[in-house]
Design an enzyme around this catalytic site. Structure first.
Site, PDB file in Angstrom:
ATOM      1  N   LEU A  32       0.810  -1.210   0.000  1.00 26.11           N
ATOM      2  CA  LEU A  32       0.000   0.000   0.000  1.00 26.11           C
ATOM      3  C   LEU A  32       0.850   1.269   0.000  1.00 26.11           C
ATOM      4  O   LEU A  32       1.892   1.346   0.638  1.00 26.11           O
ATOM      5  CB  LEU A  32      -0.918   0.008   1.226  1.00 26.11           C
ATOM      6  CG  LEU A  32      -1.857  -1.201   1.371  1.00 26.11           C
ATOM      7  CD1 LEU A  32      -2.728  -1.038   2.598  1.00 26.11           C
ATOM      8  CD2 LEU A  32      -2.703  -1.391   0.120  1.00 26.11           C
ATOM      9  N   HIS A  36      -3.460   4.160  -2.431  1.00 27.61           N
ATOM     10  CA  HIS A  36      -4.402   3.230  -1.798  1.00 27.61           C
ATOM     11  C   HIS A  36      -5.058   3.857  -0.570  1.00 27.61           C
ATOM     12  O   HIS A  36      -6.264   3.714  -0.348  1.00 27.61           O
ATOM     13  CB  HIS A  36      -3.682   1.949  -1.345  1.00 27.61           C
ATOM     14  CG  HIS A  36      -3.067   1.154  -2.438  1.00 27.61           C
ATOM     15  ND1 HIS A  36      -1.708   1.068  -2.619  1.00 27.61           N
ATOM     16  CD2 HIS A  36      -3.614   0.390  -3.413  1.00 27.61           C
ATOM     17  CE1 HIS A  36      -1.441   0.274  -3.635  1.00 27.61           C
ATOM     18  NE2 HIS A  36      -2.584  -0.146  -4.149  1.00 27.61           N
ATOM     19  N   GLY A 146      -8.986   3.275  -7.889  1.00 27.61           N
ATOM     20  CA  GLY A 146      -8.226   4.419  -8.364  1.00 27.61           C
ATOM     21  C   GLY A 146      -8.379   4.615  -9.861  1.00 27.61           C
ATOM     22  O   GLY A 146      -8.442   3.647 -10.632  1.00 27.61           O
ATOM     23  N   LYS A 148      -6.151   5.715 -11.836  1.00 30.20           N
ATOM     24  CA  LYS A 148      -4.935   5.427 -12.598  1.00 30.20           C
ATOM     25  C   LYS A 148      -5.159   4.231 -13.517  1.00 30.20           C
ATOM     26  O   LYS A 148      -4.701   4.203 -14.661  1.00 30.20           O
ATOM     27  CB  LYS A 148      -3.750   5.156 -11.670  1.00 30.20           C
ATOM     28  CG  LYS A 148      -2.439   4.911 -12.446  1.00 30.20           C
ATOM     29  CD  LYS A 148      -1.262   4.731 -11.519  1.00 30.20           C
ATOM     30  CE  LYS A 148      -1.258   3.357 -10.895  1.00 30.20           C
ATOM     31  NZ  LYS A 148      -0.934   2.304 -11.915  1.00 30.20           N
TER      32      LYS A 148
END
Length: 282
Positions: A32, A36, A146, A148
């Protein structure tokens, strides 16, 4: 915060948590970082209880990818999650998730085509399969991912909608904006693979993307801007480029006309590390 490693224990804990308020899930593969933890904080702000899963899913790694080398640091991850106020850590073994005789795979067409889907065959089948199982195991009211991994988010939302999932419903699958380092590099567990010099060079990726987006906003031809972007990435020290593309932000269809509602997607390799990023056109 409790940690559970068996489905029986997970179901007992989540039944108890669900009885006293809304339940959120943050699926992760561990190692993490701040990205995160931003997901966990967002989940904590919207739900009474937050379950975080840590599972390095073998089904989303190809035969020549970094499954064995993927960073695993469960004790540290647990400390970070406890400090953020997570309610439960779900940390199953591969045998718990895929018991003997397991024979089912979920494949999501359309949004999984191209981009990482073309460069990592079978990857999104593995993602869709494990996320569907995590949803059925935890039965959350909402889940957080996320941005991303934008294509992954699109695959998961499509899967939830097509399979009529209710825990969570597709509309309760939340995307959280990319968290970036001070130099602009998108946070990723794979950044830890970079040498000091590679890490310095990697910052050129988001910088080059921003320049390309600025050029497009000023009227540059898409092909010219993308060609310059590719050149800038390679000149910065990257070894190869998997893709540099403009796609529709919702459908992920290639853009052949006006750029409204599109995003820029890039995947490039430096040393043995593959980095991905995406940005909206403004």
């Amino acid at each position: 915060m409790k940690t559970v490693t068996t489905l029986e224990a997970l179901r007992a804990e989540t039944d108890q948590l669900r009885a006293s308020g809304r339940l959120a899930l943050v699926p992760t593969m561990g190692a993490l970082h701040e990205g995160h933890l931003t997901l966990v904080r967002k989940a904590c702000s919207e739900a009474r209880h937050v379950v975080v899963s840590i599972f390095v899913n073998p089904k989303q790694f190809g035969p020549n990818e970094d499954l064995d080398a993927y960073p695993r640091q469960l004790a540290r991850d647990r400390e970070l999650l406890e400090a953020e106020g997570a309610s439960l850590l779900w940390a199953p073994t591969p045998d718990e998730v895929y018991p003997a005789g397991y024979a089912t795979t979920i494949s999501v067409e359309g949004v999984s085509a191209g981009l990482c889907g073309a460069n990592r065959p079978g990857h999104f089948d593995g993602v869709a399969t494990v996320v569907c199982k995590l949803f059925n195991q935890v039965r959350p009211d909402m889940a957080f991912f996320g941005e991303k991994d934008w294509q992954q988010l699109a695959v998961i939302r499509r899967m939830a909608r097509d399979l009529d999932l209710q825990f969570p419903h597709a509309d309760a699958i939340r995307g959280v904006p990319i968290v970036r380092e001070g130099d602009g590099l998108a946070m990723s567990s794979r950044n830890a693979y970079l040498s000091v010099e590679q890490r310095r060079q990697a910052a050129a990726l988001p910088a080059a993307m921003r320049r390309a987006i600025a050029a497009l906003a000023k009227g540059a031809e898409s092909a010219t801007a993308l060609e310059q972007l590719s050149s800038d990435i390679l000149k910065a020290g990257f070894d190869s480029i998997d893709y540099v593309e403009l796609r529709d932000a919702e459908t992920l269809a290639p853009i052949h006309g006006p750029l409204d509602g599109s995003r820029l997607f890039v995947a490039a390799r430096i040393g043995g590390t593959r980095l991905i990023d995406n940005m909206p056109l403004v």
